[in-house]
Enzyme design. Structure first.
Site, mmCIF file in Angstrom:
data_model
loop_
_atom_site.group_PDB
_atom_site.id
_atom_site.type_symbol
_atom_site.label_atom_id
_atom_site.label_comp_id
_atom_site.label_asym_id
_atom_site.label_seq_id
_atom_site.Cartn_x
_atom_site.Cartn_y
_atom_site.Cartn_z
ATOM 1 N N SER A 185 0.839 -1.204 0.000
ATOM 2 C CA SER A 185 0.000 0.000 0.000
ATOM 3 C C SER A 185 0.875 1.255 0.000
ATOM 4 C CB SER A 185 -0.957 -0.049 1.198
ATOM 5 O OG SER A 185 -1.983 0.903 1.081
ATOM 6 N N LYS A 189 4.479 2.225 -2.287
ATOM 7 C CA LYS A 189 4.949 3.474 -2.899
ATOM 8 C C LYS A 189 6.354 3.789 -2.393
ATOM 9 C CE LYS A 189 0.310 5.392 -1.908
ATOM 10 N NZ LYS A 189 -0.557 4.772 -2.886
ATOM 11 N N HIS A 328 -7.163 -6.005 -0.553
ATOM 12 C CA HIS A 328 -6.000 -5.178 -0.246
ATOM 13 C C HIS A 328 -5.257 -5.720 0.974
ATOM 14 C CE1 HIS A 328 -3.845 -1.377 -0.691
ATOM 15 N NE2 HIS A 328 -3.951 -1.161 0.614
#
Length: 351
Positions: A185, A189, A328
């Site tokens: 998540s 990044k 997720h």
């Protein structure tokens, strides 16, 4: 099919790695903090029975750094196989202390032949808009940022992962050419930014990182720049706040981030029901970034024009992509797909 979809996104052309990193730091993440003036550590072996007894050694390492004349520290949990030889290792940017933890099946990773070095992002600086905490407090002694290119929290967490690499390179039992930075998540990044700005990492893995990570912003109807800047403006530099509902004016898109890692290895994992992270936009980023790999004479993503469904796995090139079922999370399936990608390209069985 995908190439036609990519043309519709109207992406800016790739540039040199130096130019792309300059743009990404000026316009999205902020400039990475400088290396510390000094880095030391203390190691506290854990005598608690863990990981099958003599299967691996566990220790907590506290990294102590000096930056801008001030000192800070954060702990790293380290588990290293006791088998002889030099081990590839994961630097896992995590959501909690201790191993195993959420999203890190440590004993299974040890069984697969990998060492694990994990730290909690909040031990570096809190995941909020407090600029007085941890590394943020050292960078911003007045409690606020001064310039629109000053780094946000993602750049600070990436800086911390690079300090863990500093330490890892001093450990005799770790393979200096086998460093893999990974995260899920927002920390996916972070993992991409870590490797993009530090060529010591052989592999980077982004798990469900979505907007401002592995997913293109242009044409992304799920998690948009407007949405992420509304909820998490402190992840980025203030210049990024120019682009909500204005993505077409960005002089970059997320293919710059993945392309900046070329010719090293990048693995991008998506989940079929994680629509907010927009798996299609993540796949298109991988395709668009492949041009940077082609320019260096290696394959980026080798893909097929098949429907994007759970079970798709493209791992033959130096950019790997896979789609799994589910939502997720950083699951066992994700870790096993990442390990398969590493083995595909290292040509060795790490067990």
């Amino acid at each position: 099919m995908y190439l036609e979809l990519l043309k519709q996104r109207n992406l800016p052309a790739l540039r040199s790695r130096e130019e792309m990193l300059k743009i990404l730091q000026e316009e999205e993440y902020g400039y990475m903090p400088p290396p510390p003036e000094k880095l030391t550590w203390t190691v506290q072996p854990d005598v608690v029975y863990k990981f099958g007894g003599d299967k691996a050694s566990y220790s907590r390492v506290t990294l102590q750094y000096t930056l801008k004349g001030k000192t800070g520290q954060f702990p790293v949990d380290c588990v290293i196989p006791n088998k002889p030889g030099k081990h590839p290792f994961f630097i896992h940017i995590g959501f909690s202390q201790g191993l195993p933890n959420y999203g890190n099946p440590t004993e299974e990773l040890i069984d697969e032949g990998f060492a694990v070095l994990s730290f909690d992002k909040n031990d570096v600086t809190q995941d909020n808009d407090d600029w007085t905490d941890g590394l943020a407090g050292i960078l911003y002694p007045e409690g606020k940022r001064q310039k629109p290119t000053d780094p946000g929290k993602i750049a600070m967490w990436a800086w911390a992962a690079q300090r863990v690499m500093d330490y890892a390179l001093t450990v005799e039992s770790l393979d200096p050419a086998g460093g893999i930075v990974c995260g899920h998540s927002r920390l996916g990044k972070t993992a991409l930014l870590t490797a993009a700005t530090d060529a010591r990492f052989a592999f980077a893995h982004s798990n469900d990182s979505g907007c401002s990570g592995a997913a293109l912003a242009r044409g992304n109807a799920r998690e948009t720049v407007a949405r992420i800047c509304e909820l998490f403006p402190y992840w980025f530099c203030e210049n990024y706040l120019k682009y909500p509902n204005n993505e077409e004016e960005m002089p970059f898109d997320q293919h710059f981030l993945v392309a900046s890692i070329a010719p090293r290895y990048v693995s991008v994992g998506s989940a079929e029901r994680d629509v907010f992270a927009d798996p299609l936009s993540e796949l298109l980023t991988c395709i668009a970034a492949s041009e940077a790999y082609d320019a260096q004479g290696v394959d980026g993503l080798i893909f097929e024009n098949a429907p994007l469904t759970a079970g798709n796995a493209y791992q033959k090139g130096k950019i790997g992509y896979y789609m799994r079922a589910g939502t997720h999370c950083f699951s066992r399936t994700d870790w096993l797909a990442l390990i398969a990608f590493i083995r595909e390209h290292t040509g060795r069985n790490t067990q």
